[in-house]
Write a protein that holds these residues in place. Structure first.
Motif, PDB file in Angstrom:
ATOM      1  N   ASN A  58      -8.481 -10.695   0.123  1.00 23.72           N
ATOM      2  CA  ASN A  58      -8.215  -9.409   0.272  1.00 23.72           C
ATOM      3  C   ASN A  58      -7.974  -8.695  -0.887  1.00 23.72           C
ATOM      4  OD1 ASN A  58      -5.338 -10.002  -0.313  1.00 23.72           O
ATOM      5  ND2 ASN A  58      -5.503 -11.367   1.326  1.00 23.72           N
ATOM      6  N   LEU A  63      -5.989  -8.514  -6.825  1.00 25.81           N
ATOM      7  CA  LEU A  63      -4.945  -7.782  -7.697  1.00 25.81           C
ATOM      8  C   LEU A  63      -4.406  -9.234  -8.678  1.00 25.81           C
ATOM      9  CD1 LEU A  63      -3.565  -4.494  -6.137  1.00 25.81           C
ATOM     10  CD2 LEU A  63      -4.916  -4.540  -8.150  1.00 25.81           C
ATOM     11  N   THR A  84       1.841   4.721  -6.360  1.00 28.66           N
ATOM     12  CA  THR A  84       0.589   3.906  -5.754  1.00 28.66           C
ATOM     13  C   THR A  84       1.139   3.290  -4.479  1.00 28.66           C
ATOM     14  OG1 THR A  84      -0.792   2.011  -6.253  1.00 28.66           O
ATOM     15  CG2 THR A  84       1.474   1.959  -7.179  1.00 28.66           C
ATOM     16  N   TYR A  85       0.167   2.883  -3.768  1.00 29.46           N
ATOM     17  CA  TYR A  85       0.664   1.924  -2.674  1.00 29.46           C
ATOM     18  C   TYR A  85       1.313   0.696  -3.018  1.00 29.46           C
ATOM     19  CZ  TYR A  85      -0.100  -0.882   1.532  1.00 29.46           C
ATOM     20  OH  TYR A  85       0.116  -1.801   2.642  1.00 29.46           O
ATOM     21  N   ALA A  87       0.999  -2.215  -2.783  1.00 32.09           N
ATOM     22  CA  ALA A  87       0.417  -3.553  -3.009  1.00 32.09           C
ATOM     23  C   ALA A  87       0.146  -3.717  -4.531  1.00 32.09           C
ATOM     24  CB  ALA A  87      -1.021  -3.369  -2.474  1.00 32.09           C
ATOM     25  N   THR A  88       0.008  -2.650  -5.257  1.00 32.20           N
ATOM     26  CA  THR A  88      -0.244  -2.676  -6.766  1.00 32.20           C
ATOM     27  C   THR A  88       1.074  -3.277  -7.458  1.00 32.20           C
ATOM     28  OG1 THR A  88      -1.408  -0.442  -6.343  1.00 32.20           O
ATOM     29  CG2 THR A  88      -0.939  -1.313  -8.454  1.00 32.20           C
ATOM     30  N   VAL A 130      -4.481   2.842 -11.337  1.00 29.99           N
ATOM     31  CA  VAL A 130      -5.030   2.901  -9.693  1.00 29.99           C
ATOM     32  C   VAL A 130      -5.872   4.098  -9.750  1.00 29.99           C
ATOM     33  CG1 VAL A 130      -4.195   2.979  -7.489  1.00 29.99           C
ATOM     34  CG2 VAL A 130      -2.939   1.505  -9.201  1.00 29.99           C
ATOM     35  N   LEU A 132      -6.388   6.072  -7.265  1.00 29.27           N
ATOM     36  CA  LEU A 132      -5.853   6.680  -5.795  1.00 29.27           C
ATOM     37  C   LEU A 132      -6.600   7.754  -5.170  1.00 29.27           C
ATOM     38  CD1 LEU A 132      -3.389   5.121  -4.670  1.00 29.27           C
ATOM     39  CD2 LEU A 132      -2.004   7.610  -5.355  1.00 29.27           C
ATOM     40  N   ASP A 156      -6.883  -1.097 -10.339  1.00 32.15           N
ATOM     41  CA  ASP A 156      -6.886  -1.362  -8.896  1.00 32.15           C
ATOM     42  C   ASP A 156      -7.953  -0.357  -8.160  1.00 32.15           C
ATOM     43  OD1 ASP A 156      -6.182  -1.071  -6.088  1.00 32.15           O
ATOM     44  OD2 ASP A 156      -4.200  -1.276  -6.401  1.00 32.15           O
ATOM     45  N   ALA A 158      -9.108  -0.495  -5.147  1.00 33.37           N
ATOM     46  CA  ALA A 158      -9.217  -0.428  -3.527  1.00 33.37           C
ATOM     47  C   ALA A 158      -9.376   0.800  -3.010  1.00 33.37           C
ATOM     48  CB  ALA A 158      -7.503  -0.997  -3.212  1.00 33.37           C
ATOM     49  N   SER A 180     -10.671  -3.867  -2.446  1.00 30.84           N
ATOM     50  CA  SER A 180     -10.161  -4.394  -0.877  1.00 30.84           C
ATOM     51  C   SER A 180     -11.438  -3.919  -0.075  1.00 30.84           C
ATOM     52  CB  SER A 180      -8.878  -3.748  -0.759  1.00 30.84           C
ATOM     53  OG  SER A 180      -8.666  -3.702   0.770  1.00 30.84           O
ATOM     54  N   TYR A 182     -10.366  -3.986   3.184  1.00 31.76           N
ATOM     55  CA  TYR A 182      -9.767  -3.725   4.501  1.00 31.76           C
ATOM     56  C   TYR A 182     -10.630  -2.718   5.378  1.00 31.76           C
ATOM     57  CZ  TYR A 182      -5.841  -2.055   7.069  1.00 31.76           C
ATOM     58  OH  TYR A 182      -4.959  -1.690   8.333  1.00 31.76           O
ATOM     59  N   LYS A 185     -10.977   1.050   3.984  1.00 28.63           N
ATOM     60  CA  LYS A 185     -11.465   1.632   2.804  1.00 28.63           C
ATOM     61  C   LYS A 185     -12.917   2.090   3.109  1.00 28.63           C
ATOM     62  CE  LYS A 185      -7.729  -0.626   1.246  1.00 28.63           C
ATOM     63  NZ  LYS A 185      -6.390   0.053   0.884  1.00 28.63           N
ATOM     64  N   TYR A 310       1.838   8.391   0.596  1.00 29.67           N
ATOM     65  CA  TYR A 310       2.374   7.547   1.499  1.00 29.67           C
ATOM     66  C   TYR A 310       3.733   8.224   1.757  1.00 29.67           C
ATOM     67  CZ  TYR A 310      -1.319   4.613   0.463  1.00 29.67           C
ATOM     68  OH  TYR A 310      -2.588   4.101   0.301  1.00 29.67           O
TER      69      TYR A 310
HETATM   70  C1  LIG Z   1      -5.612  -1.095   0.382  1.00 31.26           C
HETATM   71  C2  LIG Z   1      -4.872  -1.218  -0.878  1.00 31.26           C
HETATM   72  C3  LIG Z   1      -4.582  -2.421  -1.536  1.00 31.26           C
HETATM   73  C4  LIG Z   1      -4.494  -4.118  -0.847  1.00 31.26           C
HETATM   74  O1  LIG Z   1      -5.657  -4.155  -0.193  1.00 31.26           O
HETATM   75  P1  LIG Z   1      -5.657  -5.311   0.794  1.00 31.26           P
HETATM   76  O2  LIG Z   1      -7.077  -5.593   1.206  1.00 31.26           O
HETATM   77  O3  LIG Z   1      -5.038  -4.406   2.053  1.00 31.26           O
HETATM   78  O4  LIG Z   1      -4.766  -6.045   0.639  1.00 31.26           O
HETATM   79  C5  LIG Z   1      -4.128  -2.369  -3.111  1.00 31.26           C
HETATM   80  N1  LIG Z   1      -4.084  -1.301  -3.702  1.00 31.26           N
HETATM   81  C6  LIG Z   1      -4.363  -0.111  -3.098  1.00 31.26           C
HETATM   82  C7  LIG Z   1      -4.228   1.261  -3.906  1.00 31.26           C
HETATM   83  C8  LIG Z   1      -4.880  -0.233  -1.670  1.00 31.26           C
HETATM   84  O5  LIG Z   1      -4.962   1.105  -1.260  1.00 31.26           O
END
Ligand SMILES: *Cc1c(COP(=O)(O)O)cnc(C)c1O
Length: 364
Positions: A58, A63, A84-85, A87-88, A130, A132, A156, A158, A180, A182, A185, A310
């Motif tokens: 994932n 990351l 950022t989201y 996850a970063t 990132v 974004l 990043d 993603a 990512s 997901y 995306k 967000y």
């Molecule tokens: C979706 C996302 C992630 C994480 O990806 P996952 O596959 O959901 O773990 C990390 N950074 C950003 C900016 C994201 O949008």
């Protein structure tokens, strides 16, 4: 209702090809790190223009693996954008490192060169930039700053599959980059997935090893690695969808252009439409407004679904109570004011115009 992102519609376009890919995988008798995996890694690296791609579980793992592959020590500092989201930041913290937040440029929602020198300390070792909402951060200034100060750069990506600066795609600017897959995306699997891309062979081999039990050779373990692998089924499905990614990104760009041209309400601030040399892949179309709740309600009444990316910045989350005292006025205003309009490659032109009309009809 015009949905924000109709994932079913997006995926059923390739129903027959996906069914065939799943059938082939079923009948191959090999379900992890087989032909589909290796073919996808090669094709995705080719798409990004990088020398290497390693499929992982994932985006968060991607990351973490980027950071783990670098020569960092517990307590080292990594500069990240404050908006950022989460996850970063989680990737930084989970690797025993310290995230140092920097305000983004309010025009691009991304790191520019500014604010980096204020964030620098003797412990700073890396910048995690990132891209974004689909738009590249200002990588020229970020990389110049990193070079001057001997810092690593991690991207990043993603939200930025295929975004370009002067013809170079996301994933090529830093030392090592994370994607990512997901489902929501720009390139989404039918489940979780991610990738690390890099032009550095040593880092590629290290990520490959760390993601597969710390092993380069079966039953020989040189590091305390993890199991984070992109499985054959997701790889097979992603190979189908990768063929259409540029088409989808072009469609997103058309929709964004229409929004930018046709939304004239002075209650919303539109995102900048970047120049031709710096393409955005418009993962999200984010407007700003002082009356977010009212605008969202108004659009819902007119059959337009919106989301907020967000609502709470990472430093105001319970998970980061140690950062709660930071003052980040640019970021905090962004989180109070942003609203994401539908942007979905399967939207009809009529629906795009209906969204414009609905926004323009808002009088607060
Ligand atoms: C979706 C996302 C992630 C994480 O990806 P996952 O596959 O959901 O773990 C990390 N950074 C950003 C900016 C994201 O949008």
């Amino acid at each position: 209702m015009i949905s924000f992102l109709n994932l079913k519609e997006i995926n059923v376009r390739y129903k027959d090809e996906i069914a065939q890919a799943m059938q082939d995988t079923l009948e191959s008798g090999w379900y992890v790190r087989g032909k589909q995996y290796h073919d996808f890694c090669r094709e995705f690296a080719e798409y990004c223009g990088t020398r290497h791609a390693i499929g992982v579980g994932n985006g968060l793992d991607a990351l973490e693996l980027c950071l783990e592959a670098l020569d960092l020590e517990v307590g080292d500092e990594v500069i990240v954008p404050a908006n950022t989201y989460i996850a970063t930041l989680l990737a930084v913290s989970r690797m025993g490192l310290r995230p140092v937040l920097v305000e983004p440029d309010p025009g691009t929602f991304n790191l520019s060169g500014r604010g980096l020198s204020d964030a620098l300390s003797p412990k700073t070792r890396a910048i995690l930039a990132v891209h974004l909402y689909g738009r590249l951060a200002e990588m020229q200034s970020i990389c110049a700053f990193a070079q001057e100060n001997e810092l690593y750069v991690v991207e990043d990506c993603a939200q930025s599959h295929g975004a370009e600066l002067n013809g170079t795609r996301a994933g090529n600017f830093g030392d090592v980059s994370a994607f990512s897959f997901y489902p929501g995306k720009n390139l989404g699997a039918l489940g979780d997935g991610g990738a690390v891309v890099t032009n550095n062979s040593t880092l590629a081999a290290k990520v490959d090893m760390l993601s597969n039990y710390g092993s380069r050779q079966k039953y020989v373990n040189e590091a305390k690695g993890r199991n984070s692998r992109l499985d054959e089924l997701q790889a097979a499905i992603l190979r189908v969808k990768l063929k259409y990614l540029d088409e989808d990104n072009d469609r997103r760009r058309d929709i964004a252009k229409t929004y930018c041209d046709r939304i004239t309400s002075n209650h919303v601030t539109l995102p900048e439409f970047p120049s031709d040399t710096a393409t955005s892949v418009w993962h999200l179309f984010v407007v700003r407004t002082r009356n977010r709740e009212l605008l969202a309600e108004h659009l819902k009444d007119r059959g337009v679904q919106t989301l907020v990316h967000y609502p709470i910045p990472p430093h105001k989350q319970a998970a980061y109570s140690e950062l709660a005292d930071l003052s980040m006025p640019v970021t905090e205003a962004i989180h109070d004011e942003v609203l994401s309009l539908p942007i979905d490659p399967t939207m009809s032109n009529e629906d795009v115009l209906r969204v414009c009309e609905a926004v323009n009809a808002f009088t607060s």
